[in-house]
Design a protein around this motif. Structure first.
Motif, PDB file in Angstrom:
ATOM      1  N   THR A   1       1.429   0.465   6.243  1.00 40.15           N
ATOM      2  CA  THR A   1       2.140   0.271   5.058  1.00 40.15           C
ATOM      3  C   THR A   1       2.921   0.796   4.499  1.00 40.15           C
ATOM      4  N   ASP A   2       4.115   1.691   4.988  1.00 33.97           N
ATOM      5  CA  ASP A   2       5.275   1.747   5.000  1.00 33.97           C
ATOM      6  C   ASP A   2       6.250   0.212   5.724  1.00 33.97           C
TER       7      ASP A   2
ATOM      8  N   ARG B   1       5.845  -2.382   2.908  1.00 31.57           N
ATOM      9  CA  ARG B   1       6.948  -1.412   2.034  1.00 31.57           C
ATOM     10  C   ARG B   1       7.970  -1.520   1.691  1.00 31.57           C
TER      11      ARG B   1
ATOM     12  N   ALA C   1      10.139  -4.229  -4.373  1.00 29.22           N
ATOM     13  CA  ALA C   1       9.858  -2.751  -4.978  1.00 29.22           C
ATOM     14  C   ALA C   1       9.479  -3.206  -6.321  1.00 29.22           C
TER      15      ALA C   1
ATOM     16  N   THR D   1       3.881  -3.096  -5.575  1.00 27.22           N
ATOM     17  CA  THR D   1       3.125  -1.830  -5.007  1.00 27.22           C
ATOM     18  C   THR D   1       2.372  -1.678  -4.215  1.00 27.22           C
ATOM     19  N   VAL D   2       2.738  -1.548  -3.140  1.00 23.54           N
ATOM     20  CA  VAL D   2       1.616  -1.375  -1.610  1.00 23.54           C
ATOM     21  C   VAL D   2       0.789   0.334  -0.937  1.00 23.54           C
ATOM     22  N   TYR D   3      -0.433  -0.174  -1.222  1.00 16.50           N
ATOM     23  CA  TYR D   3      -0.677   1.072  -1.030  1.00 16.50           C
ATOM     24  C   TYR D   3      -1.873   0.821   0.491  1.00 16.50           C
TER      25      TYR D   3
ATOM     26  N   SER E   1      10.320   4.973  -6.086  1.00 15.98           N
ATOM     27  CA  SER E   1       9.156   4.796  -5.927  1.00 15.98           C
ATOM     28  C   SER E   1       8.290   5.892  -6.991  1.00 15.98           C
TER      29      SER E   1
ATOM     30  N   ASN F   1       1.179   4.115  -7.914  1.00 12.82           N
ATOM     31  CA  ASN F   1       2.652   3.744  -7.962  1.00 12.82           C
ATOM     32  C   ASN F   1       2.703   2.929  -8.989  1.00 12.82           C
TER      33      ASN F   1
END
Length: 326
Positions: free
Chosen positions: A65-66, A69, A74, A78-80, A267, A275
């Motif tokens: 995820t990170d 992201r 950005a 959005t990244v979940y 963020s 987000n």
């Protein structure tokens, strides 16, 4: 304390809710504007099909995820991180731009994925790809990746300006003066350094605020000419870029009516862990209010969100020469 962060947001599980709110607000602005909106079918249908969420299935081996992201733009996505239990449901499919799998999912999840791809969805299956390969693979799925990719968990410097309609400096406000130590204020989990001289170089590695009369990207004088409040918005923290406009307000009370304005949020967070997509051009601000708990509003703080929404509609209606999209 209330927050209004951005006019662009995207929830994993409530895309229809956002469209409903959009329709309700526009319908209250002006009847003929609502008619115009309904007639613009091509724009309307296009807006319904915008998918901004990139979902990454949690993995015990490697949480991507990170990493993902840090690669994507950005201001566009959005990244979940999602669980297998969430993917078994159908609620996520309508707003998902890309689903990322780094291990073989269960048969239940695979079934849900087939429904998703059957309706035009895109899935990226990863093994042990290096970072440079991830960029290529994301681009192959039509996900925009900036040319300058930021490092994972990179330090974002928050350099801001303190703007005020009064002659009282930030450090001389009662709640601030007693807490300042060598121009440093402990607020929440962070330390902020304040400078009276606009040109004074700062030594803070991350958080620094300079007192200024104006700044290049926010016309404070024009803003004051249109401000009709007694307390709200007369003192402003302005940032060209910040993680979230809520950050400076987390912790002890600062100044009643203090507003944090950001040109861009990196963020921002909404309710339920959602987000915010907050590129340059959105209306992004957080407002701190100090309410007497024995007052009518202090006993009913939830009314504030409705008052803010009504104020936004009234402000937009004041210029009906513009086509307003909310």
């Amino acid at each position: 304390m209330i927050t209004h962060n951005s006019l662009l947001s995207k929830s994993i599980f409530q895309p229809a809710f956002h469209r409903r709110i959009q329709s309700l607000v526009i319908s209250q602005i002006q009847p003929n504007l609502w008619t115009e909106y309904k007639n613009m079918s091509s724009v309307s249908e296009k807006s319904k099909n915008i998918k901004l969420n990139i979902l990454v299935l949690r993995s015990e081996k490697r949480d991507m995820t990170d990493e993902i992201r840090s690669l994507v733009d950005a201001s566009r996505y959005t990244v979940y991180s999602v669980t297998p239990q969430q993917l078994v449901t159908s609620a996520w499919r309508g707003s998902c731009r890309l689903l990322v799998l780094s291990e073989t999912p269960s048969s239940e999840v695979e079934r849900s994925c087939k429904y998703y791809t059957g309706s035009g969805g895109s899935i990226l299956r990863l093994q042990d790809q290096e970072r440079k390969d991830l960029v290529r693979l994301l681009k192959s799925k039509n996900v925009e990746v900036p040319d300058e990719v930021k490092p994972i968990n990179s330090l974002v410097e928050m350099k801001g300006s303190f703007l005020s309609s009064s002659k009282i400096s930030f450090s001389n406000h009662p709640n601030i003066r007693r807490r300042l130590d060598n121009r440093t204020l402990r607020q929440g989990f962070e330390e902020w350094k304040f400078y009276q001289n606009p040109e004074e170089p700062d030594s803070s590695p991350k958080y620094a605020v300079h007192s200024r009369d104006t700044c290049s990207t926010f016309n404070f004088n024009e803003y004051l000419e249109n401000l009709s409040t007694r307390d709200l918005g007369h003192n402003i923290f302005h940032f060209t870029k910040i993680s979230s406009s809520m950050v400076p307000l987390e912790g002890q009370p600062l100044i009643h009516g203090l507003m944090v304005v950001a040109d861009e949020q990196l963020s921002g967070k909404g309710r339920g862990g959602n987000n915010w997509i907050s590129p340059v051009g959105c209306a992004m601000f957080s407002l701190q209010l100090h309410l007497d708990t024995s007052s009518h509003l202090g006993k009913r703080p939830s009314l504030l969100q409705h008052l803010v929404g009504l104020s936004a509609v009234q402000a937009l209606r004041s210029d009906l020469s513009m086509m307003i999209w909310i």
